[in-house]
Design an enzyme around this catalytic site. Structure first.
Site, mmCIF file in Angstrom:
data_model
loop_
_atom_site.group_PDB
_atom_site.id
_atom_site.type_symbol
_atom_site.label_atom_id
_atom_site.label_comp_id
_atom_site.label_asym_id
_atom_site.label_seq_id
_atom_site.Cartn_x
_atom_site.Cartn_y
_atom_site.Cartn_z
ATOM 1 N N GLU A 105 0.829 3.938 1.800
ATOM 2 C CA GLU A 105 1.245 4.395 3.128
ATOM 3 C C GLU A 105 2.381 3.534 3.692
ATOM 4 O O GLU A 105 3.324 4.060 4.285
ATOM 5 C CB GLU A 105 0.069 4.366 4.116
ATOM 6 C CG GLU A 105 -1.089 5.257 3.729
ATOM 7 C CD GLU A 105 -2.189 4.524 2.959
ATOM 8 O OE1 GLU A 105 -3.362 4.856 3.178
ATOM 9 O OE2 GLU A 105 -1.879 3.640 2.135
ATOM 10 N N CYS A 130 -6.635 2.262 5.151
ATOM 11 C CA CYS A 130 -7.315 1.015 5.501
ATOM 12 C C CYS A 130 -6.901 0.595 6.920
ATOM 13 O O CYS A 130 -6.072 1.267 7.542
ATOM 14 C CB CYS A 130 -6.924 -0.065 4.487
ATOM 15 S SG CYS A 130 -5.223 -0.657 4.711
ATOM 16 N N HIS A 187 0.850 -1.196 0.000
ATOM 17 C CA HIS A 187 0.000 0.000 0.000
ATOM 18 C C HIS A 187 0.881 1.241 0.000
ATOM 19 O O HIS A 187 2.011 1.213 0.518
ATOM 20 C CB HIS A 187 -0.887 0.018 1.234
ATOM 21 C CG HIS A 187 -2.024 -0.940 1.180
ATOM 22 N ND1 HIS A 187 -3.234 -0.664 1.787
ATOM 23 C CD2 HIS A 187 -2.159 -2.155 0.611
ATOM 24 C CE1 HIS A 187 -4.058 -1.680 1.594
ATOM 25 N NE2 HIS A 187 -3.417 -2.603 0.890
ATOM 26 N N CYS A 236 -2.984 0.109 7.231
ATOM 27 C CA CYS A 236 -2.235 1.365 7.150
ATOM 28 C C CYS A 236 -2.496 2.252 8.361
ATOM 29 O O CYS A 236 -1.570 2.881 8.885
ATOM 30 C CB CYS A 236 -2.551 2.081 5.846
ATOM 31 S SG CYS A 236 -1.963 1.154 4.397
#
Length: 161
Positions: A56, A84, A54, A87
């Site tokens: 992040e 999410c 991801h 993260c």
């Protein structure tokens, strides 16, 4: 004239466009410390074949390396879409004090949409959030991406014998 904060979010959007160029969901992130970007990331889940890829997480990894520490206590994260659960957890664990979020994610967001892990009183760290900076542009980018995916899927369906 743009504020420094808008400059950082604009760079997060540039990162999101890198993801989009790979056919990934366009999500981008930057981490700022002392007026400079120390971590950048964009969504690479399909490309890297990793749930962990991801924007992040990638940006946090780079920022920690730049800082020489797992704590990012004086940093600000700028992200194009609400984090999410994974993260949001990483943000809390990294002790990031502030996260600027362009647009919210009503299906998986954990900064207030579905749950709010960034302000959980039971945790030893809470994160200040600012929501909506360049939100319309980021939301439009995501909507256009998903519209294109649906159109491609429909074309593929129609071209099958």
């Amino acid at each position: 004239m743009r504020t420094p904060e808008e400059k950082y979010m604009k760079e997060a959007m540039r990162q999101a466009k890198k993801a989009e160029a790979l056919g990934e969901v366009p999500i981008g992130c930057v981490i700022e410390y002392g007026g400079r970007i120390i971590g950048r990331g964009y969504n690479r889940r399909a490309t890297d074949k990793s749930t962990l890829a991801h924007a992040e997480i990638i940006a946090i990894r780079k920022a920690c390396k730049a800082m020489g520490d797992w704590r990012l206590e004086d940093c600000t994260m700028y992200v194009t879409l609400e984090p999410c659960p994974m993260c949001a957890g990483a943000i809390v664990q990294a002790r990031i004090p502030k996260v600027v979020i362009a647009c919210m994610n009503p299906k998986a967001g954990c900064a207030g949409s579905v749950v709010d892990l960034l302000h959980q009183k039971g945790f030893n760290h809470q994160t200040e959030t600012e929501i909506g900076m360049m939100g319309e542009e980021c939301s439009r980018m995501l909507k256009e991406f998903f519209k294109g995916l649906r159109e491609k899927k429909q074309k593929d369906k129609e071209s099958q014998p």
